[in-house]
Design a protein around this motif. Sequence first.
Motif, PDB file in Angstrom:
ATOM      1  N   GLU A  16       2.187  -0.511  -1.644  1.00  0.00           N
ATOM      2  CA  GLU A  16       2.781   0.802  -1.401  1.00  0.00           C
ATOM      3  C   GLU A  16       1.782   1.928  -1.660  1.00  0.00           C
ATOM      4  N   ALA A  17       0.926   1.744  -2.682  1.00  0.00           N
ATOM      5  CA  ALA A  17      -0.063   2.773  -3.011  1.00  0.00           C
ATOM      6  C   ALA A  17      -1.079   2.958  -1.896  1.00  0.00           C
ATOM      7  N   SER A  18      -1.233   1.932  -1.052  1.00  0.00           N
ATOM      8  CA  SER A  18      -2.256   1.962  -0.009  1.00  0.00           C
ATOM      9  C   SER A  18      -1.709   2.352   1.356  1.00  0.00           C
ATOM     10  N   GLU A  19      -0.381   2.400   1.495  1.00  0.00           N
ATOM     11  CA  GLU A  19       0.197   2.646   2.810  1.00  0.00           C
ATOM     12  C   GLU A  19       0.262   4.142   3.123  1.00  0.00           C
ATOM     13  N   GLY A  20       0.298   4.455   4.397  1.00  0.00           N
ATOM     14  CA  GLY A  20       0.458   5.836   4.836  1.00  0.00           C
ATOM     15  C   GLY A  20      -0.813   6.643   4.648  1.00  0.00           C
ATOM     16  N   TRP A  21      -0.640   7.977   4.712  1.00  0.00           N
ATOM     17  CA  TRP A  21      -1.785   8.870   4.558  1.00  0.00           C
ATOM     18  C   TRP A  21      -2.140   8.995   3.085  1.00  0.00           C
ATOM     19  N   GLY A  22      -3.408   8.804   2.799  1.00  0.00           N
ATOM     20  CA  GLY A  22      -3.859   8.944   1.418  1.00  0.00           C
ATOM     21  C   GLY A  22      -3.522   7.723   0.583  1.00  0.00           C
ATOM     22  N   THR A  23      -4.010   7.750  -0.642  1.00  0.00           N
ATOM     23  CA  THR A  23      -3.816   6.637  -1.566  1.00  0.00           C
ATOM     24  C   THR A  23      -3.202   7.167  -2.854  1.00  0.00           C
ATOM     25  N   ASP A  24      -2.186   6.467  -3.346  1.00  0.00           N
ATOM     26  CA  ASP A  24      -1.615   6.823  -4.641  1.00  0.00           C
ATOM     27  C   ASP A  24      -2.511   6.192  -5.707  1.00  0.00           C
ATOM     28  N   GLU A  25      -3.546   6.924  -6.105  1.00  0.00           N
ATOM     29  CA  GLU A  25      -4.564   6.365  -6.986  1.00  0.00           C
ATOM     30  C   GLU A  25      -4.019   6.062  -8.378  1.00  0.00           C
ATOM     31  N   THR A  26      -3.052   6.848  -8.843  1.00  0.00           N
ATOM     32  CA  THR A  26      -2.473   6.601 -10.167  1.00  0.00           C
ATOM     33  C   THR A  26      -1.714   5.285 -10.184  1.00  0.00           C
ATOM     34  N   LYS A  27      -0.894   5.071  -9.168  1.00  0.00           N
ATOM     35  CA  LYS A  27      -0.148   3.814  -9.092  1.00  0.00           C
ATOM     36  C   LYS A  27      -1.105   2.633  -8.982  1.00  0.00           C
ATOM     37  N   MET A  28      -2.156   2.795  -8.162  1.00  0.00           N
ATOM     38  CA  MET A  28      -3.129   1.729  -7.986  1.00  0.00           C
ATOM     39  C   MET A  28      -3.837   1.420  -9.306  1.00  0.00           C
ATOM     40  N   ALA A  29      -4.222   2.479 -10.020  1.00  0.00           N
ATOM     41  CA  ALA A  29      -4.935   2.289 -11.285  1.00  0.00           C
ATOM     42  C   ALA A  29      -4.066   1.579 -12.316  1.00  0.00           C
ATOM     43  N   LYS A  30      -2.789   1.940 -12.380  1.00  0.00           N
ATOM     44  CA  LYS A  30      -1.887   1.312 -13.358  1.00  0.00           C
ATOM     45  C   LYS A  30      -1.834  -0.197 -13.193  1.00  0.00           C
ATOM     46  N   CYS A  31      -1.859  -0.655 -11.954  1.00  0.00           N
ATOM     47  CA  CYS A  31      -1.739  -2.091 -11.689  1.00  0.00           C
ATOM     48  C   CYS A  31      -3.037  -2.847 -11.937  1.00  0.00           C
TER      49      CYS A  31
END
Length: 872
Positions: free
Chosen positions: A89-104
């Motif tokens: 989900e953090a990688s989908e769509g425009w941009g990256t949810d870097e916080t969510k990605m980092a948490k995992c």
Amino acid sequence: DAAASAEPEVEEEDPYKAALKEIAKSRARLKGLDEQHSVLETDLRYFETALKKGGEIQNAMEDELEDEKAFFDDLKLHIANQDALDLREASEGWGTDETKMAKCIVCRLPETIELTDQIYRRNYGRSLEDQIRGENHTLLGLLTGSMTNFGKFLCYRAMPQAKRDSLLIHKCMAGWGCSDFILMEILSTRTNQELKDAAAAYAEDHDGEDMVERIKSETGGFGKKWYGLWCDTLVEFDRDEREGVQGDPAAVAQELYDAGEGKWMGCDEQPFIDHLCKANDETVAAIVAAYDANENSQKSLFQAVEDKMGGDLEFAVLARIRPKPIFFAYRIYKACKGWGTDEECIGRVIACITKKECELMEAAYQDMYKDEEAPFNNFREVIKSELSGSFLEAIEMMMDTTSPKGHRVQMKHYPVYADQAAKYFADEVKAKHNEGEMRTIGTSDLDGCFQLCGFLDPNDLFICRDYDYGLDPARDKFEAPARAPDLMEETPADLEAAEALIEKLNEVLGDVEGQIATKEGDKSGFEANLHLTCHEFKTTDHLLNQYRSDNVNMLEFCASRDADLVNEAVVGWGTDEAKLIRVLCALSKTQLRRVNEIYTERYGKTLREVTDDELGGFFEGDFKYFMKCCLTPEAELDAELLVESMKGWGTNDTLLCEIICTRSNKELKAAKAIFLEKEGKPLEQWVDGDTSGSYQDFLMACLKADRDESVAFNWKVCETRAEMIHNVLEGTSEYSTLTTFLPRMNVKAIEQMKKKYYEKYGVDIMADIKEKGSGDWQKILLARCYDKPSYYAHALMGAMKGWGTDETALSRIIGRTSKGDLKRIEARFQAMFDGQTLSAAITSEVGGNFKKALLTYLSTEAPGAPEEAPAE
């Protein structure tokens, strides 16, 4: 004169008196041996009881440990599955949810990241590293292939260590020259096996190229003789990894002094290579300490190396003699000091160490640079001053958060730490052993908990305190044999009687001496075995406590995240049924209970209430009913099902028998109490109004909830009862006769009765019940005579056999059953129905969200095992 000079004749002792003296000596010896034997028996009673109780507790702990490990694996898999989804989900769509990605990534230990990577590859066809690389390029990187430092940091954290080290070694040797600082970071801080694994990964990633030969070719050459020899020695991958200090550190320190600081000019590098390259960490530390204590030296070994060496060799030697936390702290300091900041170095160093090592590095930095000017005197402050954005956030997250387990120790270290604790405990037991205390314990009743000399308080003996319960001793107290008066007290009448008594005493003495010799050997063996038993006991005790603690913390972590995910699925317009299924149906009953508690506390509704409100529609009734069965506590659900079986026109006797005839005494009592509370009258009154005759009598007998739940049985009684059931099925006896014994008959006795039935009549009793049993009594006999896995496997097949499918039966059986019991039911289903799996049967019978929910609840395989990914 001759007569006068002759020696006086010695008067011979009366043979009878001599025999009496010998009898007295033998009796005294026998009395002493009896006392010695009695003491020895007391010692043996102590050792045998300690071994028996230790073994029994060990077995009980191992059973629980197996369950805790299975729960641990379930929780870890649940965390990894959700992490894979969050990363997607953090990688989908425009941009990256870097916080969510980092948490995992940065909030997980390598063991979880590895599992998440497996799931991600299975579900989405690419590795985590590949996904992160694709999401964290700079704009310039779209043309050059470069990555942000944040992206590199996450990549390093996500990669298996061997792959990461292989990549870094290749990277430091790519292009012109070699980045020797990176090379030494790896070669000087990894174990032999880790370096061998990196070499294997290097060969795999680079078409078979030999990493060792490549390193040698890059680090040798003009002007690099000694550095080249240093690297050549390191890449032999045979550093001493024995425990403890080896050799004579003081002598080595003197030799290093003579080769460096002690020389008026220059430095002899060879002794540094000979003594430091392959020494273990403890020996290196001892050499450093011995150098500091050397009366000839005016410097520390670190200072001497800096003064006498230079270039790459200086860095390499310092990387080896500095403890890892100090070396990494030094690398961070150098990356921040001066013009510009080496952000890549900061990210690389921190990404390549464990969370525990990060803590130690921070402490080392605080101590080493406390006298520097701000912000360089504080690790946190200097990082904040040099980094920013998502990169800084990820670094701080790495330092501040712990893993879902509540600590930062990787699972692979558990057996090592448990073994260390066990060795210490076993040695402590040996040291505290006291003969007097042992005999005090050995003569006591010994009916309490596991007890050892020096550990009279169970709190000193157990980590897992709930195992300090009473157990029977291995043997009764020893009673010394009462010797017959004629053997020990009476005086023989004459010489013949005395000689006969001497012969008898010698025979008894020989027998007692033989017993003592044998039992002294037994005592030595028991003493050695007790040391081994204590080691095994404490190993299991330590591991069980570790997994218990992990599971408590992981359960809390999962439940908190799952409660929020459920809320995400139901807020706003519409309901995300896929997310509800993915979250709730993947959980065990223990997990669901905790999620329900947290959800209720945060959002003011129970999970049952929120699913009742949110699910529905013409095609979703079965799905909603299944979720009700999953989410309702067992006793409460049983009470509801009992109402359901008798409310309205007619009675659902299949459901009524299923509940009344398969539940334990405790389960029935709990359901009856809730039934009474909700309906205002006892369950028995409802059953009395909806049933009749001997069938009613049998159900009423079961509702007393006084079934024998022991494992005791009598073969003869089992045979008689097999005959009674046979007579009923053949029509020569009334069904009512079964009420006299079957409601109270325990499970073990029923199994033995079934064996007797087959021996006597040559047919399986269950086959006879299905063929000859009639009406409601057939339902009773199936529910009572099948073991639980077989009964529910039979009921599930019945729900799917023929025209149509009984979705409510599927829902209540699968939804109410724990995942552990469900595994046993699945295995029995496959065994009973020609290898057909329960999942395959369900897939062919139902569809939509109902099917997804059932299959997700059934799904317990490790990642990569199933052909079909879990429902999303």
